[in-house]
Write a protein that holds these residues in place. Structure first.
Motif, PDB file in Angstrom:
ATOM      1  N   PHE A  39      -0.324 -21.009  10.558  1.00 26.03           N
ATOM      2  CA  PHE A  39      -0.400 -19.638  11.223  1.00 26.03           C
ATOM      3  C   PHE A  39       0.827 -19.378  12.517  1.00 26.03           C
ATOM      4  N   HIS A  40       0.708 -17.850  12.305  1.00 26.69           N
ATOM      5  CA  HIS A  40       1.975 -17.582  12.995  1.00 26.69           C
ATOM      6  C   HIS A  40       1.320 -16.344  13.557  1.00 26.69           C
ATOM      7  N   ALA A  41       1.617 -16.644  14.648  1.00 25.05           N
ATOM      8  CA  ALA A  41       1.586 -15.418  15.645  1.00 25.05           C
ATOM      9  C   ALA A  41       2.542 -14.415  15.289  1.00 25.05           C
ATOM     10  N   LEU A  42       1.830 -13.125  14.854  1.00 26.65           N
ATOM     11  CA  LEU A  42       2.708 -11.561  14.530  1.00 26.65           C
ATOM     12  C   LEU A  42       3.525 -10.987  14.941  1.00 26.65           C
ATOM     13  N   SER A  43       4.628 -10.971  15.846  1.00 26.03           N
ATOM     14  CA  SER A  43       5.694 -10.147  16.438  1.00 26.03           C
ATOM     15  C   SER A  43       6.335  -9.485  15.128  1.00 26.03           C
ATOM     16  N   SER A  44       7.670  -9.266  15.660  1.00 27.55           N
ATOM     17  CA  SER A  44       8.138  -8.124  14.772  1.00 27.55           C
ATOM     18  C   SER A  44       9.896  -9.325  14.456  1.00 27.55           C
ATOM     19  N   ALA A  45       9.754 -10.255  15.513  1.00 28.50           N
ATOM     20  CA  ALA A  45      10.823 -11.712  14.635  1.00 28.50           C
ATOM     21  C   ALA A  45      10.390 -12.578  14.014  1.00 28.50           C
ATOM     22  N   THR A  46       8.767 -12.484  14.003  1.00 32.51           N
ATOM     23  CA  THR A  46       7.981 -13.442  13.723  1.00 32.51           C
ATOM     24  C   THR A  46       8.145 -12.964  11.831  1.00 32.51           C
ATOM     25  N   LEU A  47       7.822 -11.919  12.205  1.00 32.27           N
ATOM     26  CA  LEU A  47       7.846 -11.046  10.480  1.00 32.27           C
ATOM     27  C   LEU A  47       8.410 -11.042   9.940  1.00 32.27           C
ATOM     28  N   LYS A  48       9.942 -11.038  10.290  1.00 36.26           N
ATOM     29  CA  LYS A  48      10.938 -10.429   9.493  1.00 36.26           C
ATOM     30  C   LYS A  48      11.742 -12.177   8.869  1.00 36.26           C
ATOM     31  N   LYS A  76      11.081   0.195   8.154  1.00 38.37           N
ATOM     32  CA  LYS A  76      10.211  -0.129   9.124  1.00 38.37           C
ATOM     33  C   LYS A  76       8.968  -1.411   9.230  1.00 38.37           C
ATOM     34  N   THR A  77       8.422  -1.571   7.780  1.00 34.44           N
ATOM     35  CA  THR A  77       7.535  -2.596   7.561  1.00 34.44           C
ATOM     36  C   THR A  77       8.358  -4.048   8.484  1.00 34.44           C
ATOM     37  N   PHE A  82       4.246  -3.259  14.037  1.00 39.03           N
ATOM     38  CA  PHE A  82       3.310  -2.220  14.481  1.00 39.03           C
ATOM     39  C   PHE A  82       3.441  -0.778  14.362  1.00 39.03           C
ATOM     40  N   SER A  83       3.991  -0.394  13.900  1.00 36.20           N
ATOM     41  CA  SER A  83       4.128   0.943  13.638  1.00 36.20           C
ATOM     42  C   SER A  83       3.354   1.330  12.055  1.00 36.20           C
ATOM     43  N   VAL A  84       3.168   1.024  11.083  1.00 35.93           N
ATOM     44  CA  VAL A  84       2.889   1.295   9.630  1.00 35.93           C
ATOM     45  C   VAL A  84       1.797   0.707   9.284  1.00 35.93           C
ATOM     46  N   LYS A  85       1.554   1.180   8.601  1.00 37.53           N
ATOM     47  CA  LYS A  85      -0.355   0.820   7.837  1.00 37.53           C
ATOM     48  C   LYS A  85      -0.077  -0.488   7.534  1.00 37.53           C
TER      49      LYS A  85
END
Length: 112
Positions: A39-48, A76-77, A82-85
Motif C-alpha cells: 500500500f502507498h500513502a496517497l499524494s499527488s505525486a504518488t498517485l500520478k 484534474k484527477t 484531493f479536489s475530485v470526487k
C-alpha cells in the motif's frame, strides 16, 4: 496393530496437526504483512506515478473513453486528486486496473 502403536500414531498425528496450525498462522501473518507493504500513502505525486506506472501503453484518449469522464476531470484527477470526487478517482484507477483502499494510517518519517 497393537493399541500402544495406535495410541503412538494418534499422538504423532496431533503433534503434526499442531505444527501445521502454527505454520498456517505464520503464512497468514506473512501474507498480511506483504499486502500492507504494497500500500502507498496517497499524494499527488504518488498517485500520478502509480497511475502512469500501471497505465502501460494505454493512451489518454482510451483512458477517457473507458473511465467515462471528461478530459478536464481526468487531468484534474491526475494532478489534483484531493479536489475530485471519489467516484472520479476510482473511475481513473479502475481504468488502469487499480482500486482505492482505505486502511489504518501508516507511520511516516514526519510521524516518528
Amino acid at each position: 496393530m497393537s493399541k500402544e502403536m495406535l495410541d503412538a500414531l494418534v499422538v504423532q498425528r496431533k503433534a503434526i496437526a499442531q505444527r501445521l496450525e502454527a505454520l498456517d498462522q505464520e503464512i497468514y501473518r506473512t501474507i498480511a504483512e506483504q499486502q500492507r507493504q504494497g500500500f502507498h500513502a496517497l499524494s499527488s505525486a504518488t498517485l500520478k506515478h502509480i497511475i502512469n506506472e500501471n497505465k502501460g501503453s494505454l493512451k489518454v484518449t482510451d483512458a477517457l473513453m473507458l473511465s467515462d469522464i471528461s478530459p478536464a476531470t481526468y487531468y484534474k484527477t491526475i494532478n489534483e486528486p484531493f479536489s475530485v470526487k471519489v467516484n472520479s478517482l476510482q473511475a481513473v484507477l479502475d481504468t488502469v486496473g487499480l482500486q482505492l483502499y482505505v486502511g489504518p494510517k501508516q507511520a511516516t518519517q514526519k510521524d516518528k
